[in-house]
Design an enzyme around this catalytic site. Sequence first.
Site, PDB file in Angstrom:
ATOM      1  N   GLY A  97      -3.745 -13.260  -5.085  1.00  0.00           N
ATOM      2  CA  GLY A  97      -2.940 -12.042  -4.965  1.00  0.00           C
ATOM      3  C   GLY A  97      -1.559 -12.180  -5.586  1.00  0.00           C
ATOM      4  O   GLY A  97      -0.620 -11.501  -5.179  1.00  0.00           O
ATOM      5  N   LEU A  98      -1.420 -13.076  -6.567  1.00  0.00           N
ATOM      6  CA  LEU A  98      -0.113 -13.290  -7.216  1.00  0.00           C
ATOM      7  C   LEU A  98      -0.062 -12.668  -8.612  1.00  0.00           C
ATOM      8  O   LEU A  98       0.834 -12.966  -9.400  1.00  0.00           O
ATOM      9  CB  LEU A  98       0.205 -14.790  -7.293  1.00  0.00           C
ATOM     10  CG  LEU A  98       0.221 -15.517  -5.949  1.00  0.00           C
ATOM     11  CD1 LEU A  98       0.534 -16.992  -6.138  1.00  0.00           C
ATOM     12  CD2 LEU A  98       1.233 -14.893  -5.002  1.00  0.00           C
ATOM     13  N   SER A  99      -1.035 -11.828  -8.900  1.00  0.00           N
ATOM     14  CA  SER A  99      -1.052 -11.038 -10.140  1.00  0.00           C
ATOM     15  C   SER A  99      -1.104 -11.859 -11.414  1.00  0.00           C
ATOM     16  O   SER A  99      -0.330 -11.638 -12.342  1.00  0.00           O
ATOM     17  CB  SER A  99       0.152 -10.098 -10.180  1.00  0.00           C
ATOM     18  OG  SER A  99       0.017  -9.148  -9.183  1.00  0.00           O
ATOM     19  N   SER A 100      -2.047 -12.777 -11.458  1.00  0.00           N
ATOM     20  CA  SER A 100      -2.258 -13.525 -12.707  1.00  0.00           C
ATOM     21  C   SER A 100      -2.703 -12.572 -13.809  1.00  0.00           C
ATOM     22  O   SER A 100      -2.391 -12.779 -14.982  1.00  0.00           O
ATOM     23  CB  SER A 100      -3.286 -14.638 -12.501  1.00  0.00           C
ATOM     24  OG  SER A 100      -4.481 -14.122 -11.953  1.00  0.00           O
ATOM     25  N   SER A 101      -3.400 -11.483 -13.440  1.00  0.00           N
ATOM     26  CA  SER A 101      -3.861 -10.522 -14.458  1.00  0.00           C
ATOM     27  C   SER A 101      -2.684  -9.815 -15.123  1.00  0.00           C
ATOM     28  O   SER A 101      -2.640  -9.665 -16.347  1.00  0.00           O
ATOM     29  CB  SER A 101      -4.826  -9.503 -13.845  1.00  0.00           C
ATOM     30  OG  SER A 101      -4.222  -8.852 -12.754  1.00  0.00           O
ATOM     31  N   HIS A 123       0.820  -1.226   0.000  1.00  0.00           N
ATOM     32  CA  HIS A 123       0.000   0.000   0.000  1.00  0.00           C
ATOM     33  C   HIS A 123       0.852   1.273   0.000  1.00  0.00           C
ATOM     34  O   HIS A 123       0.397   2.323   0.446  1.00  0.00           O
ATOM     35  CB  HIS A 123      -0.975   0.024   1.192  1.00  0.00           C
ATOM     36  CG  HIS A 123      -2.144  -0.888   1.006  1.00  0.00           C
ATOM     37  ND1 HIS A 123      -3.248  -0.540   0.252  1.00  0.00           N
ATOM     38  CD2 HIS A 123      -2.370  -2.162   1.433  1.00  0.00           C
ATOM     39  CE1 HIS A 123      -4.104  -1.563   0.249  1.00  0.00           C
ATOM     40  NE2 HIS A 123      -3.592  -2.551   0.944  1.00  0.00           N
ATOM     41  N   ASP A 150       2.658   1.900  -3.001  1.00  0.00           N
ATOM     42  CA  ASP A 150       2.879   2.197  -4.424  1.00  0.00           C
ATOM     43  C   ASP A 150       2.135   3.467  -4.844  1.00  0.00           C
ATOM     44  O   ASP A 150       2.581   4.181  -5.727  1.00  0.00           O
ATOM     45  CB  ASP A 150       2.504   1.011  -5.318  1.00  0.00           C
ATOM     46  CG  ASP A 150       1.083   0.506  -5.110  1.00  0.00           C
ATOM     47  OD1 ASP A 150       0.497   0.802  -4.048  1.00  0.00           O
ATOM     48  OD2 ASP A 150       0.560  -0.181  -5.994  1.00  0.00           O
ATOM     49  N   ASP A 192       2.807  -4.629 -10.303  1.00  0.00           N
ATOM     50  CA  ASP A 192       2.575  -6.011 -10.746  1.00  0.00           C
ATOM     51  C   ASP A 192       3.125  -6.249 -12.140  1.00  0.00           C
ATOM     52  O   ASP A 192       3.815  -7.233 -12.406  1.00  0.00           O
ATOM     53  CB  ASP A 192       1.075  -6.330 -10.725  1.00  0.00           C
ATOM     54  CG  ASP A 192       0.486  -6.224  -9.338  1.00  0.00           C
ATOM     55  OD1 ASP A 192       1.269  -6.091  -8.378  1.00  0.00           O
ATOM     56  OD2 ASP A 192      -0.746  -6.259  -9.209  1.00  0.00           O
TER      57      ASP A 192
END
Length: 387
Positions: free
Chosen positions: A126-130, A37, A39, A174
């Site tokens: 929460g591992l940023s697959s997007s 939090h 960034d 990310d």
Amino acid sequence: MKKKLIASTSEHFKTIFQHEPEALFLSPGRINIIGEHVDYNDGFVLPAAINKYICFAVSKSNSDECTLVAKDLNESYKFNWKDDLKPIDKMWVNYILGVLQQLKERGLPLEGFTIVFSSTIPMGAGLSSSAALECGFGYALNKLFSFHLTKEDLAKIGQKSEHTFVGVKCGIMDQFASVFGKKNKVIKLDCTTLDYEYHKADFKKYSLLLLDSNVKHTHLTSGYNTRRQEVEEGLAIIKNQFPLVKSFRDCTENQLEKLRDALGEILFKRCHFVVNEIRRVNEAVAALDKNDFEKLGQLMYETHDGLSKEYEVSCEEIDFLVASVRHEKSVLGARMMGGGFGGCSLNLVEKGTEDALITKISEAYLKEFGLTLSAYKIKISKGTTNV
């Protein structure tokens, strides 16, 4: 696992399109060691790419037609790239269309393509697959059509895709970590200037373990937006009293203490967390450089306490997971990772003790919440790449 993913993605492509793909690419998920939090608060973050990937099998279609195949979802989508691109009701498609729209707006020499992708990145953890999907797709087209885009271009394109086609006002961390990752290195990233430096992250006799709570509370978005509002409000009060303070980076705990009454309890807590988290990132980098893993673990626990009690973005499930390992000799540190209100805890543990720890915490978690825990042993890997 990586070889299996590559083989199955390639095989699926061959089955559907009746020929081998022209190229294969891997795009990783990411963790953030510390710096949560901050960034959007002019802070530094310390992310790294991990050995969980989306694999892309790609070929030119030799027409204007494009075919996207999501192997794991058993879904596909066909369109003409020259058509007016708009978000649709399939969310996974929007991540890709958003990137394509960015490439179109840059006037790049696009052609049609066929693409199959498959993933080992757990969804919703929460591992940023997007970010891996956006950046991997952008990287694949960049190579396939020789666009000569830089890594920074690809990270920014991925971020803008999420803003425009998905409607999430995410930071750049990310996408940056997914593209710029290096094996056994963390990236100290200045989210404001995009200046970055690599620091070694060879954990020697320790390893990183993710414990996935398998919960995602619905107030992630509303809570996130509220926090952004609160810290902006707090910073405005601080700047008003201390004109030399341009951002939270310039602010000290001492200044905050003097403004405790003016800020009020809630804004004080939020700002106090941010100022300390920015300090902790710098201390964590120094600890990694010295192989001082005990110090790094202590900082992780401090971050979790701040996120839970001051920033108030944790939840009882994640607090339980962190509390459960706090007195385990094999665990040096643990904290909530990501936006909050669910997801994973990140744990720094002694190598060889992971399985026993997973068993013990899983049993306690099931007993407490009636929920099954998922666990992922991870390694720090290189960023998006050709296979």
